[in-house]
Write a protein that holds these residues in place. Structure first.
Motif, PDB file in Angstrom:
ATOM      1  N   ALA A   3       0.844  -1.201   0.000  1.00 17.35           N
ATOM      2  CA  ALA A   3       0.000   0.000   0.000  1.00 17.35           C
ATOM      3  C   ALA A   3       0.875   1.246   0.000  1.00 17.35           C
ATOM      4  O   ALA A   3       0.596   2.230  -0.688  1.00 17.35           O
ATOM      5  CB  ALA A   3      -0.915  -0.020   1.220  1.00 17.35           C
ATOM      6  N   ARG A   4       1.953   1.202   0.766  1.00 20.03           N
ATOM      7  CA  ARG A   4       2.800   2.405   0.866  1.00 20.03           C
ATOM      8  C   ARG A   4       3.417   2.765  -0.475  1.00 20.03           C
ATOM      9  O   ARG A   4       3.533   3.934  -0.825  1.00 20.03           O
ATOM     10  CB  ARG A   4       3.859   2.221   1.958  1.00 20.03           C
ATOM     11  CG  ARG A   4       4.942   1.204   1.663  1.00 20.03           C
ATOM     12  CD  ARG A   4       5.708   0.807   2.886  1.00 20.03           C
ATOM     13  NE  ARG A   4       4.897  -0.022   3.785  1.00 20.03           N
ATOM     14  CZ  ARG A   4       5.182  -0.262   5.052  1.00 20.03           C
ATOM     15  NH1 ARG A   4       6.257   0.242   5.598  1.00 20.03           N
ATOM     16  NH2 ARG A   4       4.406  -1.037   5.784  1.00 20.03           N
ATOM     17  N   LYS A  38      -2.066  -7.515   3.805  1.00 15.41           N
ATOM     18  CA  LYS A  38      -2.889  -7.133   4.947  1.00 15.41           C
ATOM     19  C   LYS A  38      -4.330  -7.625   4.808  1.00 15.41           C
ATOM     20  O   LYS A  38      -4.909  -8.071   5.782  1.00 15.41           O
ATOM     21  CB  LYS A  38      -2.865  -5.612   5.102  1.00 15.41           C
ATOM     22  CG  LYS A  38      -3.740  -5.165   6.243  1.00 15.41           C
ATOM     23  CD  LYS A  38      -3.470  -3.782   6.672  1.00 15.41           C
ATOM     24  CE  LYS A  38      -2.268  -3.766   7.584  1.00 15.41           C
ATOM     25  NZ  LYS A  38      -1.709  -2.470   7.726  1.00 15.41           N
TER      26      LYS A  38
HETATM   27  C1  LIG Z   1      -3.913   1.973   7.384  1.00 19.53           C
HETATM   28  C2  LIG Z   1      -2.669   1.386   6.800  1.00 19.53           C
HETATM   29  N1  LIG Z   1      -2.250   1.767   5.601  1.00 19.53           N
HETATM   30  C3  LIG Z   1      -1.131   1.255   5.030  1.00 19.53           C
HETATM   31  C4  LIG Z   1      -0.374   0.330   5.667  1.00 19.53           C
HETATM   32  C5  LIG Z   1       0.853  -0.183   4.999  1.00 19.53           C
HETATM   33  O1  LIG Z   1       0.555  -1.277   4.198  1.00 19.53           O
HETATM   34  P1  LIG Z   1       1.696  -1.957   3.334  1.00 19.53           P
HETATM   35  O2  LIG Z   1       2.452  -2.847   4.260  1.00 19.53           O
HETATM   36  O3  LIG Z   1       0.959  -2.724   2.284  1.00 19.53           O
HETATM   37  O4  LIG Z   1       2.544  -0.882   2.773  1.00 19.53           O
HETATM   38  C6  LIG Z   1      -0.746  -0.087   6.912  1.00 19.53           C
HETATM   39  C7  LIG Z   1       0.082  -1.061   7.608  1.00 19.53           C
HETATM   40  O5  LIG Z   1      -0.020  -1.286   8.816  1.00 19.53           O
HETATM   41  C8  LIG Z   1      -1.932   0.463   7.507  1.00 19.53           C
HETATM   42  O6  LIG Z   1      -2.325   0.089   8.726  1.00 19.53           O
END
Ligand SMILES: Cc1ncc(COP(=O)(O)O)c(C=O)c1O
Length: 375
Positions: free
Chosen positions: A82-83, A213
């Motif tokens: 996501a990041r 996630k």
């Molecule tokens: C609300 C939210 N957005 C984004 C992320 C990050 O996700 P990713 O590991 O896919 O980058 C998290 C991870 O804890 C999260 O809680």
């Protein structure tokens, strides 16, 4: 010198209520895919230049047809999380001295992505204890104020946020952002793959999900959906390597993670249809915790499996217990319950997603016994 080689996972057989982990548990199909496609660049057997163009295995169909339909968007891409999806959008839209508006419950990765993209951050505050809600009209205020300082190139809404599991009125926020000509990105790391959510129905411009996630996938992997209008900015190609998209450094999840995501997809589609039952279970759990005077904060009644609790009682115990503030973690560990961070007693979050009710009953009984034992 530690021994390396195969390492067993300590928490393998535990009841897992860790919000980071409940939605990422692999389906049986994904477990098989993990072995089948585990070799390095396995998906590149028949590559023709870029990940999303691979037809065997059917990554092309998944990215160009299945995923846009699932996300309710026009164009989709795979990212490494996501990041990385948020960063790609911010980087593509960034201009010197420009701003991004984030909700006050945004995840740290939204801030870090903005910093890396060279954007200034303005925050829409939440309402504070006990609801910590994001009120749509505050977006108007913050965008208006921020526009006096520079260009606002993007607004972000965490839907739901990763602390309280709150689901703000996203449709209204999208409308407000558009009144100011600001595109809205929905960070749905805790929504896509768990609950029904479509970018277009909400009226947003970008949607981001996290495979590890919430999509029963090995990680790291993420998904990004966007409106067609933004594809020229986001999918810009390298001058030298004509097939490679710059924001995605050519190719993103070029191995087993995309194959676990694809393997779990039918299971994910089915489980999203069961969302109402998950919400009902979360509300039941919240009520049971409140009977123990462990109070659920955030939206009430709650609309998501991720919940944040406050317990004055457990906090008081921690001040006197032999193991101090680690007593709760240790007691839960003894009962093979994983997911509440070591050292937390007064405030902690957990998730009931896909955790069978019988297991949640064990969790509630554990809290009851622990409180009785130490009181
Ligand atoms: C609300 C939210 N957005 C984004 C992320 C990050 O996700 P990713 O590991 O896919 O980058 C998290 C991870 O804890 C999260 O809680």
């Amino acid at each position: 010198m530690p021994k390396f080689g195969f390492i067993e996972r300590q928490t393998k057989d535990f009841i897992n209520i860790d919000p980071l982990q409940t939605g990422g548990k692999l389906s049986e199909e994904a477990k098989k895919a993990l072995v089948e496609w585990g070799d390095g660049y396995s998906v590149c057997d028949f590559c023709t230049g870029r990940l999303e163009e691979i037809k065997t295995p059917p990554i092309y169909d998944f990215v160009h047809e299945t995923l846009p339909e699932f996300l309710g968007c026009e164009v989709a891409r795979i990212t490494n999380g996501a990041r990385e999806a948020k960063f790609a959008v911010m980087h593509a839209l960034a201009r010197p001295d420009a701003w991004v508006v984030l909700d006050g419950n945004a995840h740290y990765t939204s801030y870090v992505a903005a910093e890396r993209a060279g954007l200034n951050v303005a925050e829409v505050p939440n309402t504070g204890h006990p609801g910590f809600r994001i009120e749509p009209d505050r977006y108007a205020e913050v965008i208006e104020e921020t526009k006096k300082k520079g260009d606002v190139v993007l607004a972000v809404l965490t839907y739901p946020d990763g602390n309280y599991g709150n689901l703000p009125d996203a449709k209204r926020i999208a409308k407000i952002c558009h009144e100011y000509d600001v595109p809205l990105l929905l960070n749905c790391a805790y929504a896509v793959g768990r609950m029904p959510v479509k970018m277009k129905e909400i009226g947003a411009d970008f949607i981001v999900g996290s495979g590890h996630k919430s999509m029963a996938s090995a990680g790291p992997i993420g998904v990004l959906g966007m409106r067609e209008d933004y594809s020229s900015a986001l999918l810009r190609k390298s001058a030298k390597y004509k097939k490679k998209e710059i924001e995605f450094l050519g190719c993103t999840a070029r191995g087993v993670t995309i194959m676990t995501l694809i393997a779990s997809f039918p299971h994910v589609v089915e489980r999203v249809k069961q969302w109402d039952k998950e919400v009902e279970k979360a509300r039941w759990f919240s009520a049971k915790m409140e009977e123990l005077e462990i109070v659920q904060l955030g939206d009430k009644p709650h609309n998501h499996d991720l919940m944040f609790f406050e317990s004055q009682k457990l906090y008081e115990i921690s001040k006197k217990a032999k193991k101090g503030r680690y007593f709760l973690y240790k007691e839960l560990k003894k009962r093979k319950i994983h997911g509440i961070k070591p050292g937390l007693t007064k405030h902690f979050k957990l998730s009931t997603y896909m955790v069978p009710k019988e297991q949640l009953e064990i969790v509630i009984r554990a809290f009851e016994e622990i409180i009785d034992r130490y009181s």
